[in-house]
Design a protein around this motif. Sequence first.
Motif, short mmCIF file in Angstrom:
data_model
loop_
_atom_site.label_atom_id
_atom_site.label_comp_id
_atom_site.label_asym_id
_atom_site.label_seq_id
_atom_site.Cartn_x
_atom_site.Cartn_y
_atom_site.Cartn_z
N SER A 8 3.51 17.61 1.42
CA SER A 8 2.52 16.75 2.07
C SER A 8 3.17 15.72 2.98
O SER A 8 2.48 15.09 3.78
CB SER A 8 1.64 16.07 1.02
OG SER A 8 2.38 15.10 0.31
N VAL A 12 1.42 14.06 6.36
CA VAL A 12 1.28 12.60 6.46
C VAL A 12 1.78 12.12 7.81
O VAL A 12 1.11 11.36 8.52
CB VAL A 12 2.04 11.88 5.32
CG1 VAL A 12 2.20 10.39 5.61
CG2 VAL A 12 1.33 12.08 3.99
N GLY A 97 -0.06 3.46 2.33
CA GLY A 97 -1.47 3.82 2.21
C GLY A 97 -1.64 5.30 1.92
O GLY A 97 -0.74 5.95 1.42
N THR A 98 -2.80 5.83 2.29
CA THR A 98 -3.11 7.24 2.06
C THR A 98 -3.30 7.92 3.40
O THR A 98 -3.99 7.40 4.27
CB THR A 98 -4.38 7.38 1.21
OG1 THR A 98 -4.17 6.69 -0.03
CG2 THR A 98 -4.68 8.84 0.92
N ALA A 99 -2.68 9.07 3.52
CA ALA A 99 -2.85 9.91 4.72
C ALA A 99 -2.69 11.36 4.27
O ALA A 99 -1.85 11.66 3.42
CB ALA A 99 -1.82 9.55 5.79
N GLY A 101 -4.20 13.09 2.28
CA GLY A 101 -4.36 13.29 0.85
C GLY A 101 -3.20 12.84 -0.01
O GLY A 101 -3.20 13.04 -1.22
N ALA A 102 -2.19 12.22 0.59
CA ALA A 102 -1.03 11.75 -0.17
C ALA A 102 -0.97 10.23 -0.15
O ALA A 102 -1.33 9.61 0.86
CB ALA A 102 0.26 12.32 0.41
N THR A 103 -0.52 9.65 -1.25
CA THR A 103 -0.36 8.21 -1.33
C THR A 103 1.09 7.87 -1.02
O THR A 103 2.01 8.37 -1.67
CB THR A 103 -0.74 7.68 -2.72
OG1 THR A 103 -2.11 8.03 -2.97
CG2 THR A 103 -0.59 6.17 -2.80
N GLN A 105 3.84 4.92 -0.79
CA GLN A 105 4.15 3.56 -1.22
C GLN A 105 4.98 2.80 -0.21
O GLN A 105 4.97 1.58 -0.19
CB GLN A 105 4.89 3.57 -2.56
CG GLN A 105 4.02 3.90 -3.73
CD GLN A 105 4.76 3.69 -5.03
OE1 GLN A 105 5.95 3.95 -5.14
NE2 GLN A 105 4.05 3.22 -6.03
N LEU A 139 6.63 8.65 -1.99
CA LEU A 139 5.33 9.22 -2.28
C LEU A 139 5.01 9.09 -3.77
O LEU A 139 5.90 9.02 -4.61
CB LEU A 139 5.30 10.70 -1.90
CG LEU A 139 5.64 11.01 -0.43
CD1 LEU A 139 5.80 12.50 -0.24
CD2 LEU A 139 4.57 10.46 0.48
#
Length: 143
Positions: A8, A12, A97-99, A101-103, A105, A139
């Motif tokens: 992912s 991202v 943030g989230t992009a 579907g992945a978070t 950090q 991630l």
Amino acid sequence: MSLDIIESAIPVVYARLTADATVASFVGTRVFPVFAPTGTAMPLVVTQINGIDRDQSLTGPIGRPVVTVGVVMYAATYNEVRKLARAVRRALDGFVGTAAGATVQRTTITAESDGFEPLGDGETMPPAYTVTQSYDLRLVESL
């Protein structure tokens, strides 16, 4: 089918770059994983995973891998590739943030260098100025 958290990282980066108005003004959606198709108009961006670091605690994996992503920008002039590189850095460096579907950090730029590449046979495609940047994305992974 969902992507592995490591896989992912490239979506991202794609999501961040194509959603950024300044980057998109240069490349539109010409952001490719690993290689760009022959004949793709410049400027363009190519991304790839260059490494994965999985931190461990005394009890095992902590579920926060750091994925190193290489981002290579190509343009017909040095001035254009430097402007694109600045826009890419502003879109990615410091992102949390989230992009796709992945978070995420943390996103940190770790290196940047200039280059020049002859493309194709020199007749069908002009040479390109390049800037290569390296980013670390931390991630969040389900264990």
